[in-house]
Design an enzyme around this catalytic site. Sequence first.
Site, PDB file in Angstrom:
ATOM      1  N   LYS A   1     -14.205  -4.007   3.073  1.00  0.00           N
ATOM      2  CA  LYS A   1     -13.681  -4.947   2.086  1.00  0.00           C
ATOM      3  C   LYS A   1     -14.603  -6.170   2.050  1.00  0.00           C
ATOM      4  CE  LYS A   1      -9.812  -8.147   1.410  1.00  0.00           C
ATOM      5  NZ  LYS A   1      -8.476  -8.568   1.878  1.00  0.00           N
TER       6      LYS A   1
ATOM      7  N   ASP B   1      -6.417  -1.512  -3.558  1.00  0.00           N
ATOM      8  CA  ASP B   1      -7.036  -2.579  -4.357  1.00  0.00           C
ATOM      9  C   ASP B   1      -8.487  -2.815  -3.969  1.00  0.00           C
ATOM     10  OD1 ASP B   1      -6.437  -3.675  -1.869  1.00  0.00           O
ATOM     11  OD2 ASP B   1      -5.780  -5.602  -2.659  1.00  0.00           O
ATOM     12  N   ASN B   2      -8.865  -2.427  -2.770  1.00  0.00           N
ATOM     13  CA  ASN B   2     -10.253  -2.529  -2.308  1.00  0.00           C
ATOM     14  C   ASN B   2     -10.385  -1.650  -1.074  1.00  0.00           C
ATOM     15  OD1 ASN B   2      -8.974  -5.680  -1.714  1.00  0.00           O
ATOM     16  ND2 ASN B   2      -9.405  -4.377   0.054  1.00  0.00           N
TER      17      ASN B   2
ATOM     18  N   CYS C   1      -9.088  -8.277  -3.564  1.00  0.00           N
ATOM     19  CA  CYS C   1      -7.875  -7.917  -4.297  1.00  0.00           C
ATOM     20  C   CYS C   1      -7.691  -8.584  -5.650  1.00  0.00           C
ATOM     21  CB  CYS C   1      -6.656  -8.154  -3.423  1.00  0.00           C
ATOM     22  SG  CYS C   1      -6.548  -9.804  -2.749  1.00  0.00           S
TER      23      CYS C   1
ATOM     24  N   HIS D   1      -2.087  -5.133   4.327  1.00  0.00           N
ATOM     25  CA  HIS D   1      -2.848  -6.364   4.545  1.00  0.00           C
ATOM     26  C   HIS D   1      -2.361  -7.074   5.813  1.00  0.00           C
ATOM     27  CE1 HIS D   1      -4.668 -10.278   3.640  1.00  0.00           C
ATOM     28  NE2 HIS D   1      -5.263  -9.748   2.577  1.00  0.00           N
TER      29      HIS D   1
ATOM     30  N   LYS E   1       3.084  -8.066  -4.752  1.00  0.00           N
ATOM     31  CA  LYS E   1       2.054  -9.115  -4.687  1.00  0.00           C
ATOM     32  C   LYS E   1       1.392  -9.337  -6.044  1.00  0.00           C
ATOM     33  CE  LYS E   1      -2.436  -9.919  -2.443  1.00  0.00           C
ATOM     34  NZ  LYS E   1      -3.357  -9.432  -1.395  1.00  0.00           N
TER      35      LYS E   1
ATOM     36  N   ASP F   1      -5.539  -3.269   0.941  1.00  0.00           N
ATOM     37  CA  ASP F   1      -6.472  -3.157   2.070  1.00  0.00           C
ATOM     38  C   ASP F   1      -6.418  -1.799   2.775  1.00  0.00           C
ATOM     39  OD1 ASP F   1      -7.264  -5.721   1.556  1.00  0.00           O
ATOM     40  OD2 ASP F   1      -6.741  -6.540   3.512  1.00  0.00           O
TER      41      ASP F   1
ATOM     42  N   HIS G   1      -0.941 -12.393  -7.017  1.00  0.00           N
ATOM     43  CA  HIS G   1      -2.288 -12.838  -6.658  1.00  0.00           C
ATOM     44  C   HIS G   1      -3.222 -12.946  -7.858  1.00  0.00           C
ATOM     45  CE1 HIS G   1      -4.911 -13.031  -2.764  1.00  0.00           C
ATOM     46  NE2 HIS G   1      -4.768 -14.205  -3.379  1.00  0.00           N
TER      47      HIS G   1
END
Length: 474
Positions: free
Chosen positions: A289, A271-272, A71, A213, A125, A34, A127
């Site tokens: 995002k 990741d974004n 993500c 995040h 992470k 993030d 996910h």
Amino acid sequence: MESTRPLLVIAVLMNLVLLGAAKPPHIIFIVADDLGWNDVGWNNDQMFTPNLDKMASRGVILNSSYVQPVCTPSRNCYMTGYYPFHTGLQHIAILPDRAGYMPTKFPTLPEKLKPLGYSNHMVGKWHLGFCNWNYTPTYRGFDSFMGFYNGKEDYYTRMIATGYDFRFNDSVYHPQEGEYSTNVITNRAIEIMDSVDPVNDQLYLYLPFQSVHVPLQVPERFENIYSNITTKDRRTYCGMVSALDEAVGNITSALRDRGFMDNALIVFTTDNGGPTYTYSNNLPLRGSKTTLWEGGTRGVAFVYSDNLLNKTGYTNNEMIHAVDWFPTLLKLAGGEPDAGIDGVNQWPTISSGAPSARSEFVYNIDEIFKNAGIRIGQYKLIEGSPGRYNNWTPLPPQTAPDWSNASFPEHQLFDLEADPTEHHDIANDHPDVVSKLLDRLNFHKATMVPANFPPANPASYPTNFGGNWSPGWC
């Protein structure tokens, strides 16, 4: 002059032989969570990120590096080299109580690196699904895993929703009570370095940090760096960025002290785009995002190496997509990707500034949200609603108009060379370009698999697993 030509030919041939015999590099792949476009020092001089800035300025800043709007889909890209709409992970992130996962028929990057002699380790992470053990990191190519399966856990307690979520390999693991997760990840990364021989072994170290995040949590000393910021949550968020910067600096110093940097490549990416609704910032890009705007999909990124890059100290504006990391790193390691993947080898672009190996990519195709996006050359087509956050969000404490309920035409077209901040929809002026991009988008839609987004399953609840989020329910 003629007499020197044979010597020159011999020297070139010797260099080619040496290059062919060179050991594959150690690969350190760092993912921030993030991180906004305007939340790093090389884009915003109000941010304190000296370690990241130093590597970015001495390496290659990737100014057109694209990721997914959220993500899980991006992590799928890094791990498989396939677009999420080809693996079923195109619709938002995997939620803790839903049996979404990255299908095992797609080999992962660590699975492809293993036969090449790499020691593969992950800290942070995941996910990408955990309802079955076969979907978890140590069953998908990693020799070790320390971290959490879900997203959004507390930085100190490792709790998310009603359950505990932290593992060392397959076992529930409790770091020292009250230890900030960014430090936990850093310490484990250094521990891994001490277990690998930098001369005789090849290391693939995947470090998908939890930072930055939500929840917004950071040790006070980092927040104090931004005492000039009056908005508490923005001050905390910025402190989290600086804590991440310190962690990356400590990891890089440890790599250097132990001899890894003699033959190593560091990749850093988000990741974004930043979630502006939780105090990140993407200016001057539009959106946030979760959206198809550039602010949601154009991610801060750089590569750094002491000696593997032929051209350094500049900003590379060539088009690169998250799926490209898989074939790029695999080829660099001496392997070959399977035919048919969506990613392309971008090493000549990254290492030498050559033109990009792609002129087109798909932002996403989401049949549940009924939206999609594609770029070909300078043009970007958005189909359906780009998402809920559609503004050019100012830095706090300023307030911005709420565009979350804005209505849009079925198709929007932007010229990203002339209008990188997406102020001017030119679809009505260029119907021929809209038609061309729509034809390509429909081509890709024909290859889409349905989103794997099942309903919530009470079998997942931590009460069934001693208070922990755990595999074993699908």
